[in-house]
Enzyme design. Sequence first.
Site, PDB file in Angstrom:
ATOM      1  N   LYS A 184       0.876  -1.191   0.016  1.00 26.54           N
ATOM      2  CA  LYS A 184       0.042  -0.038   0.092  1.00 26.54           C
ATOM      3  C   LYS A 184       0.846   1.245   0.052  1.00 26.54           C
ATOM      4  CE  LYS A 184      -3.690  -2.529  -0.373  1.00 26.54           C
ATOM      5  NZ  LYS A 184      -4.573  -3.179   0.516  1.00 26.54           N
TER       6      LYS A 184
HETATM    7  C1  PLP Z   1      -5.486  -4.059   0.708  1.00 24.70           C
HETATM    8  C2  PLP Z   1      -6.909  -3.981   0.796  1.00 24.70           C
HETATM    9  C3  PLP Z   1      -7.845  -4.162   1.936  1.00 24.70           C
HETATM   10  C4  PLP Z   1      -7.199  -5.171   2.934  1.00 24.70           C
HETATM   11  O1  PLP Z   1      -6.021  -4.576   3.597  1.00 24.70           O
HETATM   12  P1  PLP Z   1      -5.424  -5.387   4.853  1.00 24.70           P
HETATM   13  O2  PLP Z   1      -4.687  -4.136   5.400  1.00 24.70           O
HETATM   14  O3  PLP Z   1      -4.478  -6.263   4.184  1.00 24.70           O
HETATM   15  O4  PLP Z   1      -6.264  -6.238   5.770  1.00 24.70           O
HETATM   16  C5  PLP Z   1      -9.080  -4.190   1.891  1.00 24.70           C
HETATM   17  N1  PLP Z   1      -9.585  -3.490   0.788  1.00 24.70           N
HETATM   18  C6  PLP Z   1      -8.812  -3.078  -0.349  1.00 24.70           C
HETATM   19  C7  PLP Z   1      -9.406  -2.328  -1.386  1.00 24.70           C
HETATM   20  C8  PLP Z   1      -7.530  -3.489  -0.351  1.00 24.70           C
HETATM   21  O5  PLP Z   1      -7.102  -3.070  -1.541  1.00 24.70           O
END
Ligand code: PLP
Length: 396
Positions: A184
């Site tokens: 991210k």
């Molecule tokens: C990465 C992601 C999540 C989940 O995030 P985590 O921190 O890995 O639990 C949820 N929604 C979207 C759109 C994502 O890209």
Amino acid sequence: MREDFLVFGRPQIEEDEIAEVVATLRSGWIGTGPKTTAFEEAFRTLIGAKYAISVGSCTAALHLSMLVSGIKPGDEVITTPMTFCATANAITHVGAKPIFVDINPKTLNIDPDQIECAITDKTRAIIPVHFAGRPCDMQKLTALAKKHNLMLIEDAAHAIESDTPQGKIGTIGDLTCFSFYVTKNITTAEGGMITTNNAEWAEKLKIYALHGLSHDAWKRYSDSGFKHYEVQFPGFKYNMTDLQASLGLHQIKRVDKNLKRRESIWRRYDEAFQNLPIKIPAPTSANTIHARHLYTILIDVKETKLERDAFQHELFKRNIGTGIHYTSVHLQPYYRDVLNYQPGQFPAAEYISDRTLSLPLGPSMNDQDVEDVIEAVHDIFKTRASVNSVQVEIET
Ligand SMILES: *Cc1c(COP(=O)(O)O)cnc(C)c1O
């Protein structure tokens, strides 16, 4: 061709956060503590929300948001099928049913004009996802939520930098969930955050995230002396640790700089691909900030003479890692077989699902990495054109 493999979504880890992690390890306090609190405060300030509550992941953030919203078994929650499975899974975790609404094929966000048809007397909330960091139409979404008395819980996993005329993402909906997963825009390896302007929810979220113990129970072993706690709810183990916050405290300082870098790679890709038979992301609408989390191209076999998965494999052979965001969630076996979703129900999401491909995009890439991606994409067309004499326009 590039010699080493370019990993998709490789995080940018710098000396400052390495030193902070080491200092935390040496400090004797590695769990939830003062650095977690400091990271929450830095994040709250960045977003401009009244409260920011850290958790172990965005999935945990979504789950707790469902709980504090009072969403119960039998309720319905509207969301987009063009998302990571965690969005729909969190709805399922509280026994509610995800009701998918198709996307706008240009923005890749839930189509606000199709939401009203999906609202029933069981609907309790809407969870929009700001796909790739392109903000959803918050004016329409807030108006719909207000009109039908629905909670607006945003999945802002891609959208730390996103901004709209209605305000920055994280200050508009009832609860907004962010992710600090490895790939991210900022990372704590695993981690998440919930922002809200509601004091009561903020207090509940903290308690639910740590076993349901009374507020600030993490301080029970600190140098302020042992304090008894009370179990107020059978809560979860969703707390962030100071080790994770040690990364976040430094990553968050580079948010603006890294967005500028991704914007510059984005412009380079746009320019390099404009004459190829692939579709590039739609331009951003005025007055909004797109967080540029994913650069997604569309590979349409009619244009490229190569299926998306084959195209992805060609890039892999040229040492370029890519991602697919996403296979439409309603086509995943659980949602298809258990909740009876069918292929054909959401044509725009399925169109994207079959064709989308995410190219590497991030501040850990140097200019040569960017040129390697561009060269590999062009090379696929060049070699195909010569082998199969496919008529494609090539810009060199
Ligand atoms: C990465 C992601 C999540 C989940 O995030 P985590 O921190 O890995 O639990 C949820 N929604 C979207 C759109 C994502 O890209």
